[in-house]
Write an enzyme that holds these catalytic residues in place. Structure first.
Site, PDB file in Angstrom:
ATOM      1  NE  ARG A 106      44.860  48.031  45.234  1.00  0.00           N
ATOM      2  CZ  ARG A 106      43.544  47.996  45.441  1.00  0.00           C
ATOM      3  NH1 ARG A 106      43.038  48.450  46.547  1.00  0.00           N
ATOM      4  NH2 ARG A 106      42.763  47.477  44.553  1.00  0.00           N
ATOM      5  CB  THR A 110      48.251  55.918  49.267  1.00  0.00           C
ATOM      6  OG1 THR A 110      48.874  55.207  48.186  1.00  0.00           O
ATOM      7  CG2 THR A 110      49.297  56.697  50.041  1.00  0.00           C
ATOM      8  CG  ASP A 202      46.111  36.685  40.229  1.00  0.00           C
ATOM      9  OD1 ASP A 202      46.721  36.737  39.139  1.00  0.00           O
ATOM     10  OD2 ASP A 202      46.319  37.487  41.148  1.00  0.00           O
ATOM     11  CG  ASP A 205      48.827  33.987  40.741  1.00  0.00           C
ATOM     12  OD1 ASP A 205      49.968  34.432  40.515  1.00  0.00           O
ATOM     13  OD2 ASP A 205      48.245  34.118  41.832  1.00  0.00           O
TER      14      ASP A 205
HETATM   15  N1  URA Z   1      42.748  40.698  38.822  1.00  0.00           N
HETATM   16  C1  URA Z   1      42.598  39.383  38.528  1.00  0.00           C
HETATM   17  O1  URA Z   1      43.515  38.757  38.006  1.00  0.00           O
HETATM   18  N2  URA Z   1      41.439  38.776  38.845  1.00  0.00           N
HETATM   19  C2  URA Z   1      40.410  39.423  39.404  1.00  0.00           C
HETATM   20  O2  URA Z   1      39.361  38.810  39.643  1.00  0.00           O
HETATM   21  C3  URA Z   1      40.572  40.799  39.694  1.00  0.00           C
HETATM   22  C4  URA Z   1      41.760  41.414  39.398  1.00  0.00           C
END
Ligand code: URA
Length: 211
Positions: A106, A110, A202, A205
């Site tokens: 991202r 922008t 995430d 992760d």
């Molecule tokens: N990406 C992720 O890994 N977790 C989220 O909650 C949102 C986007």
């Protein structure tokens, strides 16, 4: 949010495994294994409509008229990096599938997704395509990935997620109403940081142990 077009796969094994995947106590190894298992179970449901054709084999007892897949070719397209965590599960069921990769980040100014990597099967226009992104949050990257596939001739596109936010489903439904979305759960909402609530944190992760 009403009128979302989404297929929730409620299979008890998927729901059971998803509970453990959400748990903050679940470590990287178990998270990866569970995600792969769920991906395999979801692939089973997503491929339910694949066309069959007649064939014949000889069993030890005699001839047998049977069915086999009629050669519809499949392309699996993980969005980097969390999508990688579901690829092997899908390939266990569909070993002949080709795998393309799409990387997007991202732009901080922008806030729009920018492509940094794209390698697709050369015959992408002939394949049934399954985009894989475990977490459908804002929908920005998924819409960009679908745009990219369509620009390269992709026509039959499905989206396979693990958990989605209603906001992201609406964005994808509005931009690409022809794309069927499959998920194990529709969660409540996005928080101010773009995380799905309650979600699982995430996904990248947790798959790669980079927290
Ligand atoms: N990406 C992720 O890994 N977790 C989220 O909650 C949102 C986007």
């Amino acid at each position: 949010m009403t009128d979302l077009k989404i297929n929730v796969i409620n299979h008890p094994l998927i729901q059971h495994k998803l509970t453990f995947i959400r748990d903050i106590e679940t470590g990287t190894k178990e998270f990866r294994e569970l995600l792969e298992e769920i991906a395999m179970l979801m692939a089973y449901e997503i491929t339910r409509e694949l066309p069959l054709e007649d064939t014949e084999v000889t069993t030890p007892v005699g001839p047998c008229r049977c069915k086999r897949l009629s050669g519809k070719k499949i392309g699996v397209i993980p969005i980097l990096r969390a999508g990688l965590g579901m690829v092997n599960g899908v390939l266990k069921l569909i070993p002949a599938a080709k795998v393309g990769h799409v990387g997007l980040y991202r732009d901080p100014d922008t806030l729009t997704p920018v492509e940094y990597y794209c390698k697709l099967p050369t015959d992408v226009h002939e394949r049934e395509l399954v985009i894989i992104d475990p977490m459908l949050a804002t929908g920005g990257s998924v819409v960009a990935a679908i745009d990219l596939l369509k620009r390269n001739g992709g026509k039959n596109i499905k989206l396979m997620c693990l958990v989605v936010a209603p906001e992201g489903v609406k964005v994808v439904n509005d931009a690409h109403p022809d794309v069927e979305i499959y998920t194990a759960a529709v969660d409540e909402r996005l928080n101010d940081h773009g995380y799905i609530v309650p979600g699982l944190g995430d996904a990248g992760d947790r798959i790669f142990g980079t927290k």
